[in-house]
Enzyme design. Structure first.
Site, PDB file in Angstrom:
ATOM      1  N   GLY A 121       0.838  -1.210   0.000  1.00 15.66           N
ATOM      2  CA  GLY A 121       0.000   0.000   0.000  1.00 15.66           C
ATOM      3  C   GLY A 121       0.867   1.251   0.000  1.00 15.66           C
ATOM      4  NE  ARG A 158      -1.200  -5.031  -1.273  1.00 12.23           N
ATOM      5  CZ  ARG A 158      -1.831  -3.896  -0.954  1.00 12.23           C
ATOM      6  NH1 ARG A 158      -2.768  -3.418  -1.738  1.00 12.23           N
ATOM      7  NH2 ARG A 158      -1.526  -3.237   0.138  1.00 12.23           N
ATOM      8  CG  ASP A 203       2.640  -6.313   8.046  1.00 13.01           C
ATOM      9  OD1 ASP A 203       2.120  -6.005   6.955  1.00 13.01           O
ATOM     10  OD2 ASP A 203       1.991  -6.772   9.010  1.00 13.01           O
ATOM     11  CB  THR A 217       1.987   1.399   6.419  1.00 14.63           C
ATOM     12  OG1 THR A 217       0.635   1.256   6.860  1.00 14.63           O
ATOM     13  CG2 THR A 217       2.881   1.119   7.600  1.00 14.63           C
ATOM     14  CG  ASP A 275      -3.103   1.103   8.459  1.00 16.84           C
ATOM     15  OD1 ASP A 275      -4.012   1.951   8.460  1.00 16.84           O
ATOM     16  OD2 ASP A 275      -3.051   0.167   7.641  1.00 16.84           O
ATOM     17  CG  ASP A 283       0.091  -1.593  10.771  1.00 16.72           C
ATOM     18  OD1 ASP A 283       1.012  -0.982  10.185  1.00 16.72           O
ATOM     19  OD2 ASP A 283      -0.670  -2.372  10.186  1.00 16.72           O
ATOM     20  NE  ARG A 290     -10.127  -3.908   5.875  1.00 16.91           N
ATOM     21  CZ  ARG A 290      -9.493  -3.447   4.821  1.00 16.91           C
ATOM     22  NH1 ARG A 290      -8.190  -3.576   4.723  1.00 16.91           N
ATOM     23  NH2 ARG A 290     -10.140  -2.866   3.839  1.00 16.91           N
TER      24      ARG A 290
HETATM   25  P1  ADP Z   1       2.297  -4.141   2.661  1.00 17.49           P
HETATM   26  O1  ADP Z   1       3.757  -4.156   2.419  1.00 17.49           O
HETATM   27  O2  ADP Z   1       1.713  -2.747   2.558  1.00 17.49           O
HETATM   28  O3  ADP Z   1       1.933  -4.855   3.958  1.00 17.49           O
HETATM   29  P2  ADP Z   1       1.322  -6.452   1.095  1.00 17.49           P
HETATM   30  O4  ADP Z   1       0.951  -7.254   2.290  1.00 17.49           O
HETATM   31  O5  ADP Z   1       0.397  -6.423  -0.058  1.00 17.49           O
HETATM   32  O6  ADP Z   1       1.573  -4.898   1.449  1.00 17.49           O
HETATM   33  O7  ADP Z   1       2.734  -6.969   0.594  1.00 17.49           O
HETATM   34  C1  ADP Z   1       3.364  -6.372  -0.524  1.00 17.49           C
HETATM   35  C2  ADP Z   1       4.076  -7.422  -1.329  1.00 17.49           C
HETATM   36  O8  ADP Z   1       5.089  -8.071  -0.531  1.00 17.49           O
HETATM   37  C3  ADP Z   1       3.208  -8.576  -1.804  1.00 17.49           C
HETATM   38  O9  ADP Z   1       2.484  -8.231  -2.970  1.00 17.49           O
HETATM   39  C4  ADP Z   1       4.242  -9.646  -2.103  1.00 17.49           C
HETATM   40  O10 ADP Z   1       4.889  -9.400  -3.317  1.00 17.49           O
HETATM   41  C5  ADP Z   1       5.248  -9.415  -0.969  1.00 17.49           C
HETATM   42  N1  ADP Z   1       4.953 -10.344   0.133  1.00 17.49           N
HETATM   43  C6  ADP Z   1       4.019 -10.219   1.113  1.00 17.49           C
HETATM   44  N2  ADP Z   1       4.008 -11.319   1.904  1.00 17.49           N
HETATM   45  C7  ADP Z   1       4.950 -12.151   1.414  1.00 17.49           C
HETATM   46  C8  ADP Z   1       5.427 -13.459   1.773  1.00 17.49           C
HETATM   47  N3  ADP Z   1       4.909 -14.116   2.812  1.00 17.49           N
HETATM   48  N4  ADP Z   1       6.407 -14.010   1.029  1.00 17.49           N
HETATM   49  C9  ADP Z   1       6.937 -13.346  -0.019  1.00 17.49           C
HETATM   50  N5  ADP Z   1       6.537 -12.129  -0.405  1.00 17.49           N
HETATM   51  C10 ADP Z   1       5.564 -11.535   0.290  1.00 17.49           C
END
Ligand code: ADP
Length: 328
Positions: free
Chosen positions: A15, A76, A107, A130, A132, A134, A176
């Site tokens: 995000g 993503r 995260d 982010t 949030d 968090d 959330r």
């Molecule tokens: P944020 O970083 O804002 O929490 P996401 O949870 O969508 O956003 O994670 C961003 C990207 O990080 C995902 O689209 C994916 O490419 C990578 N990612 C997230 N979780 C994993 C994981 N468990 N293993 C490998 N890559 C991950």
């Protein structure tokens, strides 16, 4: 400085949040200052897999410190969750001669970076971007302060119309799993009640409080509701519930939504981003890896990414107490 790291990449992932551009600028300029090459990776891990790279110099990041969103785009990327996808990403990095990367994200992005680091012993540093707030290991994430200012500005406007018509407004804000935005913006905007995921005040308590508020002569009320609040009702159901039980109130709902993510970063977020970017590059050049840059007690700190992901942020109990006193 003599370091094995000669070429550092930077990407934004997950995000978006205000302040990401200021962090990109800081990483790029610090690389220029330290005389190491800097490469931008577009569209997060998707661009890493596809080799969507561009060389950056100090001038490539002119006039972006004040811009919301991210000039590198974010995405993503499900392929990065698979060993095959990460292998393709590694191949692209090696092909481009990249020795390390800085990932600005939340995260999920940090989890991806940590797994990648473990698989390939590839140096990575995270910057928490982010709204949030968090992420464990930092008092503030990039974008949180800007989001708060946006929310408070919106609530101020809503209050104008609420008081003109003696209305009660439920305002839904992002959050959330955590109520940091709701609680801070609620106190900052003088909300009558703040519903957050960390506490279940109960619907009776809400009705009581609104009744008292009316009796004490308040002509309008604002209730802030975090997306994940524990009342068991969404903001529209809350409206119906209150109208049914307290017909004296004319209730309206406002869902602030994505506008909370946008806009020019606040001065606080620009300064924070600048400080974090410098630390991220310096840490890599010192041979550090798998760490997240944070701010604690106004000092820039480094926390193992693993801890940042697994740890939980706590809601500020003192601020809850302050909000209760303020709504007397
Ligand atoms: P944020 O970083 O804002 O929490 P996401 O949870 O969508 O956003 O994670 C961003 C990207 O990080 C995902 O689209 C994916 O490419 C990578 N990612 C997230 N979780 C994993 C994981 N468990 N293993 C490998 N890559 C991950």
């Amino acid at each position: 400085m003599s370091s094995k790291i000669k070429k550092i990449a930077v990407l934004t992932s997950g995000g978006d949040s205000p302040g990401m551009n200021a962090a990109i600028r800081s990483v790029v300029r610090t690389c220029a200052y330290m005389k190491v090459d800097c490469i931008a990776i577009y569209r997060g891990y998707q661009g890493m897999i596809e080799g969507d790279f561009k060389s950056m110099d100090a001038r490539s990041v002119n006039n972006i410190i004040n811009k919301g969103g991210t000039i590198l785009k974010s995405a993503r990327c499900n392929d990065f969750r698979t060993p095959e996808g990460r292998k393709m990403a590694h191949d692209q990095l090696v092909k481009a001669g990249i020795d390390a990367f800085v990932v600005i994200g939340g995260d999920g992005s940090f989890t991806g970076a940590m797994i990648f680091n473990k698989e390939y012993d590839f140096p990575v540093i995270g910057i928490p971007g982010t709204i949030d707030n968090d992420i464990f290991g930092t008092t503030f994430t990039l974008g949180f302060d800007t989001a708060l200012n946006t929310v408070v500005e919106c609530i101020d406007k809503i209050r104008d119309t609420a008081s003109s018509h003696n209305r009660l407004f439920f305002v839904e804000v992002m959050g959330r799993d955590v109520g940091h935005i709701a609680l801070n913006a609620g106190v900052g905007a003088g909300a009558e009640e703040i519903l957050i995921p960390e506490e279940n005040l109960g619907l009776d308590r809400l009705l009581e409080s609104l009744k008292r508020s009316k009796e004490s002569g308040k002509s309008s009320s604002i209730v802030i509701v975090a997306e994940g609040d524990k009342s068991g009702k969404n903001v529209f159901e809350l409206k119906e519930y209150v109208e049914e039980h307290l017909p004296i109130y004319d209730v309206r709902v406002s869902v602030l939504g994505h506008m909370q993510r946008g806009g020019a970063p606040s001065c606080f977020d620009r300064v924070l981003a600048s400080r974090m970017g410098v630390k991220a590059v310096e840490a890599l050049l010192e041979g550090k890896t798998s760490l997240m840059v944070g701010i604690q007690d106004n000092k820039i700190t480094l926390t193992p990414i693993e801890k940042a992901i697994k740890g939980h942020t706590k809601i500020d109990k003192e601020l809850i107490r302050v909000s209760e006193i303020m709504t007397t």
